[in-house]
Design a protein around this motif. Structure first.
Motif, PDB file in Angstrom:
ATOM      1  N   PHE A  11       0.826  -1.192   0.000  1.00  0.00           N
ATOM      2  CA  PHE A  11       0.000   0.000   0.000  1.00  0.00           C
ATOM      3  C   PHE A  11       0.868   1.254   0.000  1.00  0.00           C
ATOM      4  O   PHE A  11       1.710   1.448   0.868  1.00  0.00           O
ATOM      5  CB  PHE A  11      -0.947   0.000   1.197  1.00  0.00           C
ATOM      6  N   ASN A  12       0.676   2.088  -0.999  1.00  0.00           N
ATOM      7  CA  ASN A  12       1.430   3.330  -1.194  1.00  0.00           C
ATOM      8  C   ASN A  12       2.941   3.106  -1.265  1.00  0.00           C
ATOM      9  O   ASN A  12       3.726   4.000  -0.953  1.00  0.00           O
ATOM     10  CB  ASN A  12       1.087   4.364  -0.116  1.00  0.00           C
ATOM     11  N   TYR A  42      -3.892  12.146  -7.534  1.00  0.00           N
ATOM     12  CA  TYR A  42      -4.779  12.556  -6.441  1.00  0.00           C
ATOM     13  C   TYR A  42      -6.232  12.555  -6.908  1.00  0.00           C
ATOM     14  O   TYR A  42      -7.120  12.030  -6.233  1.00  0.00           O
ATOM     15  CB  TYR A  42      -4.393  13.948  -5.914  1.00  0.00           C
ATOM     16  N   LEU A  45      -7.697   9.074  -7.251  1.00  0.00           N
ATOM     17  CA  LEU A  45      -7.987   8.407  -5.983  1.00  0.00           C
ATOM     18  C   LEU A  45      -9.210   8.980  -5.284  1.00  0.00           C
ATOM     19  O   LEU A  45      -9.861   8.295  -4.502  1.00  0.00           O
ATOM     20  CB  LEU A  45      -6.774   8.492  -5.059  1.00  0.00           C
ATOM     21  N   HIS A  46      -9.530  10.249  -5.577  1.00  0.00           N
ATOM     22  CA  HIS A  46     -10.614  10.945  -4.879  1.00  0.00           C
ATOM     23  C   HIS A  46     -11.628  11.522  -5.867  1.00  0.00           C
ATOM     24  O   HIS A  46     -12.087  12.654  -5.710  1.00  0.00           O
ATOM     25  CB  HIS A  46     -10.028  12.039  -3.982  1.00  0.00           C
ATOM     26  N   SER A  55     -14.910   7.219  -5.137  1.00  0.00           N
ATOM     27  CA  SER A  55     -13.466   7.300  -4.917  1.00  0.00           C
ATOM     28  C   SER A  55     -12.898   5.935  -4.560  1.00  0.00           C
ATOM     29  O   SER A  55     -13.555   5.124  -3.912  1.00  0.00           O
ATOM     30  CB  SER A  55     -13.152   8.287  -3.789  1.00  0.00           C
ATOM     31  N   HIS A  57     -10.053   5.631  -2.717  1.00  0.00           N
ATOM     32  CA  HIS A  57      -9.542   5.749  -1.352  1.00  0.00           C
ATOM     33  C   HIS A  57     -10.562   6.486  -0.500  1.00  0.00           C
ATOM     34  O   HIS A  57     -11.328   7.309  -1.003  1.00  0.00           O
ATOM     35  CB  HIS A  57      -8.200   6.472  -1.352  1.00  0.00           C
ATOM     36  N   ARG A  63      -7.104  15.046   3.673  1.00  0.00           N
ATOM     37  CA  ARG A  63      -6.481  14.237   2.623  1.00  0.00           C
ATOM     38  C   ARG A  63      -5.691  15.068   1.631  1.00  0.00           C
ATOM     39  O   ARG A  63      -4.922  14.545   0.853  1.00  0.00           O
ATOM     40  CB  ARG A  63      -7.512  13.363   1.926  1.00  0.00           C
ATOM     41  N   GLU A  66      -1.939  14.729   0.988  1.00  0.00           N
ATOM     42  CA  GLU A  66      -1.400  13.708   0.089  1.00  0.00           C
ATOM     43  C   GLU A  66      -0.604  14.353  -1.046  1.00  0.00           C
ATOM     44  O   GLU A  66       0.416  13.823  -1.467  1.00  0.00           O
ATOM     45  CB  GLU A  66      -2.534  12.874  -0.522  1.00  0.00           C
ATOM     46  N   TYR A 115      -8.339  -3.651  -8.823  1.00  0.00           N
ATOM     47  CA  TYR A 115      -7.863  -2.304  -8.482  1.00  0.00           C
ATOM     48  C   TYR A 115      -7.291  -1.622  -9.723  1.00  0.00           C
ATOM     49  O   TYR A 115      -7.544  -0.452  -9.952  1.00  0.00           O
ATOM     50  CB  TYR A 115      -6.809  -2.380  -7.374  1.00  0.00           C
ATOM     51  N   TYR A 119      -8.881   1.704 -11.139  1.00  0.00           N
ATOM     52  CA  TYR A 119      -8.054   2.904 -11.218  1.00  0.00           C
ATOM     53  C   TYR A 119      -8.041   3.436 -12.649  1.00  0.00           C
ATOM     54  O   TYR A 119      -8.157   4.640 -12.867  1.00  0.00           O
ATOM     55  CB  TYR A 119      -6.628   2.605 -10.733  1.00  0.00           C
TER      56      TYR A 119
END
Length: 163
Positions: A11-12, A42, A45-46, A55, A57, A63, A66, A115, A119
């Motif tokens: 993760f990340n 960004y 993800l949102h 989203s 995440h 947030r 980020e 994922y 994405y």
């Protein structure tokens, strides 16, 4: 003999962020610089915050930080992609730009996960909605929304403190 167990964080990690960058680079027309790549990641993800699909995440308070802390992580992810020759790098007077090459899409064809597909749907949404913005307009959009996100966090913090 005991097994050498190494904790692998995904993760990340540089790998995950690099894969997200690769998906953006693969779908963008031409090349992209680090600043735009960071903002696009960004936004991907949102997306719900900007009128897009759900989203990927969670909408955690604050947030917006980020954008500040992910620059180093995305840079490391890009270096990983470069060492594996999955992207091209161009040094121009206005900065460093990244673009796909003949290996980019071939490599991504081997990446099968929900994922990744989720994405990529968001990448296409972001590109449809934000790629026409100039660098200055995109920067202004981010700056204007950063203020809103900080205010959202302040409001959420005040509500939490009242509990």
């Amino acid at each position: 003999m005991g097994l050498n167990k190494r904790k692998i964080e995904l993760f990340n990690s540089d790998v995950e962020v690099g894969m997200r960058a690769l998906l953006i680079i693969n779908n963008v027309k031409g090349s992209i610089d680090l600043d735009r790549l960071l903002v696009y990641d960004y936004l991907c993800l949102h997306t719900y915050d900007f009128g897009g699909p759900e989203s990927l995440h969670p909408a955690i308070p604050n947030r917006n930080v980020e954008l500040v802390i992910k620059s180093e992580r995305i840079s490391k992810g890009l270096r990983l992609l470069i060492t594996k020759e999955l992207i091209n790098v161009r040094l121009l007077k206005k900065g460093i730009y990244y673009s796909k090459n003949k290996l980019t899409n071939s490599f991504l064809n081997y990446v099968k996960s929900s994922y990744r597909y989720d994405y990529e749907i968001r990448v296409k949404w972001v590109l449809d909605n934000f790629s026409s913005l100039s660098d200055n307009k995109l920067k202004l959009f981010v700056e204007e929304n950063m203020g809103k996100w900080v205010n959202e966090f302040s409001t959420e913090t005040e509500a939490f403190n009242e509990l």
